[in-house]
Motif scaffolding. Structure first.
Motif, mmCIF file in Angstrom:
data_model
loop_
_atom_site.group_PDB
_atom_site.id
_atom_site.type_symbol
_atom_site.label_atom_id
_atom_site.label_comp_id
_atom_site.label_asym_id
_atom_site.label_seq_id
_atom_site.Cartn_x
_atom_site.Cartn_y
_atom_site.Cartn_z
ATOM 1 N N ASN A 274 30.356 30.583 41.856
ATOM 2 C CA ASN A 274 29.713 29.406 42.447
ATOM 3 C C ASN A 274 28.291 29.269 41.932
ATOM 4 O O ASN A 274 27.376 28.947 42.671
ATOM 5 C CB ASN A 274 29.715 29.517 43.974
ATOM 6 C CG ASN A 274 29.298 28.218 44.652
ATOM 7 O OD1 ASN A 274 29.605 27.135 44.154
ATOM 8 N ND2 ASN A 274 28.583 28.317 45.762
ATOM 9 N N PRO A 324 32.478 27.736 48.233
ATOM 10 C CA PRO A 324 33.627 28.629 48.408
ATOM 11 C C PRO A 324 33.274 29.908 49.158
ATOM 12 O O PRO A 324 32.136 30.364 49.143
ATOM 13 C CB PRO A 324 34.031 28.946 46.972
ATOM 14 C CG PRO A 324 32.740 28.895 46.213
ATOM 15 C CD PRO A 324 31.943 27.786 46.847
ATOM 16 N N PRO A 326 34.799 34.013 49.742
ATOM 17 C CA PRO A 326 35.714 34.974 49.103
ATOM 18 C C PRO A 326 37.102 34.921 49.748
ATOM 19 O O PRO A 326 37.224 34.777 50.970
ATOM 20 C CB PRO A 326 35.035 36.328 49.346
ATOM 21 C CG PRO A 326 33.583 35.989 49.545
ATOM 22 C CD PRO A 326 33.573 34.666 50.240
ATOM 23 N N GLN A 327 38.128 35.045 48.926
ATOM 24 C CA GLN A 327 39.496 34.979 49.441
ATOM 25 C C GLN A 327 39.730 36.043 50.520
ATOM 26 O O GLN A 327 40.388 35.774 51.532
ATOM 27 C CB GLN A 327 40.499 35.173 48.303
ATOM 28 C CG GLN A 327 41.952 35.236 48.759
ATOM 29 C CD GLN A 327 42.931 35.381 47.620
ATOM 30 O OE1 GLN A 327 43.150 34.426 46.876
ATOM 31 N NE2 GLN A 327 43.510 36.566 47.450
ATOM 32 N N LYS A 373 38.109 32.839 45.090
ATOM 33 C CA LYS A 373 37.350 32.086 46.092
ATOM 34 C C LYS A 373 38.232 30.998 46.693
ATOM 35 O O LYS A 373 39.224 30.580 46.097
ATOM 36 C CB LYS A 373 36.125 31.426 45.449
ATOM 37 C CG LYS A 373 35.260 32.325 44.574
ATOM 38 C CD LYS A 373 34.491 33.338 45.385
ATOM 39 C CE LYS A 373 33.403 34.029 44.557
ATOM 40 N NZ LYS A 373 33.902 34.732 43.364
#
Length: 390
Positions: A274, A324, A326-327, A373
């Motif tokens: 990002n 975004p 973090p996943q 993300k």
């Protein structure tokens, strides 16, 4: 003629091509392109995606979608639109989950509809079989590239599935949850480098004069000249490298127009950063190994990191880009830990290591948890989507 021979012949006739031109044609050309003809997903393929690891990933996205539908007080039945649906695994998990838990969120049994944006004949066959049973219709490349809606069938949970080659072909009449999991990383990127004497130059692909071998070169193209006046690049030092994807920006703008007009939201899940980075990320994978992207054209997956900063700056009026994040954080907030505990206790002992591996791969910071993300696009007038409050 192979894809490599085709590009060498073309370059000798008309000159070097941009990385974006090469990437676009190698990925999407109907008769020799990677996705229409050769793409392989899974442990035995060239790459693996989260839905192929565990159905819990799709369950989490389905729950998030129902939460957003409930938050935004949409009165229509929920609709999903997936760009780049691969083998159909994620769409199956979305529809299966909403078919089961949807009534608890919506207060009624939803009438499900789903749109799949797909250009691969091979993947369409796999998707149709997985979602609707054995195929009734033989879809051809001509159908895919010449018809706006080239397939429609009713499948699991009585969901009405429709296949399109372009997002623009899908009607805008109702709100939709747009899902893009590892979609933007496959879109073409232009690459540039700052030089001391010429300013910005574009990295291009050229061919050796005497043999079919591709290599990189640089040219002072129109796109490169335009970077001389881009504010965030004015202080860049010689040697700085930069890449961006105009096609990604156009798709974001289209999504924003659709969501602003009809409602819904978009979830973008991919690897990238990002921030403005100076790293060039265009690369290729075959059999899960990184290989030279200028060799074996059409037989390898080509990819580049997603620039979430550029995506955010492409957002239109009345739409907010959230994240975004973090996943790993997104999945944790959505309760993936509890879901995996339930799964772990319910599976045979010999399968428990696979459960542990899946949650670690999706969430840990040294795997997909930090590298991937999650960004959300939603109407600014709608409530802040769950997991994006901070």
């Amino acid at each position: 003629m192979s894809m490599l021979a085709h590009f060498c012949r073309r370059i000798r006739l008309t000159g070097p091509v941009s990385v974006a031109e090469l990437m676009q044609e190698v990925i999407a050309e109907p008769t020799r392109g990677y996705y229409p003809q050769a793409a392989r997903i899974g442990h035995k393929g060239d790459f693996i995606t989260a839905p192929e690891l565990t159905p819990v990933f799709g369950e989490i996205l389905a729950a998030w979608s129902l939460l957003h539908w409930q938050q935004a007080k949409y009165t229509t039945d929920i609709q999903f639109t997936e760009l780049g649906p691969g083998r159909g695994t994620l769409m199956r998990d979305l529809i299966e989950t909403v078919g089961i838990i949807g009534p608890a969120f919506l207060g009624r049994q939803p009438k499900l509809t789903a749109n799949l944006v797909e250009i691969s004949e091979q993947f369409v066959r796999e998707q149709e079989k997985l979602l609707c049973g054995e195929g009734e219709t033989r879809v051809t490349p001509t159908d895919i590239f010449e018809k706006e809606k080239y397939l429609a069938r009713t499948g699991i949970h009585k969901c009405k599935f429709r296949w399109y080659s372009l997002l623009d072909h899908i009607p805008r009449s109702v709100p939709s949850i747009y899902i893009m999991n590892e979609f933007f990383d496959a879109l073409p990127v232009h690459q540039f480098q700052k030089t001391a004497d010429k300013g910005w130059v574009e990295i291009m692909v050229d061919c050796d004069p005497d043999q079919d071998v591709l290599h990189y070169t640089t040219y002072r193209t129109g796109k490169a000249i335009a970077l001389d006046h881009r504010e965030d690049l004015l202080g860049a030092a010689a040697g700085t490298q930069f890449e961006y994807s105009p096609m990604s920006q156009r798709i974001i703008q289209t999504l924003c127009e659709r969501i602003s007009e009809s409602g819904g939201a978009a979830l973008i899940i991919d690897y990238g950063e990002n921030e403005l980075t100076s790293e060039l990320t265009f690369r290729a994978f075959r059999d899960h190994q990184q290989v030279n992207p200028l060799e074996d054209l059409g037989l390898c997956d080509l990819t580049a990191d997603v620039n979430f900063r550029d995506l955010s700056q492409s957002v239109g009026e009345n739409i907010t880009a959230y994240g975004p994040v973090p996943q790993g954080d997104f999945l944790t907030l959505m309760g993936i830990g509890e879901r995996f505990k339930q799964m772990y206790s319910s599976v045979p002992e010999e399968k428990r290591d696979a459960v542990i591996h899946a949650v670690d791969f999706l969430c840990s910071t040294d795997q997909m948890g930090a590298r991937f993300k999650v960004m959300c696009l939603a109407r600014s007038s709608d409530p802040v989507p769950f997991c994006f409050e901070s």
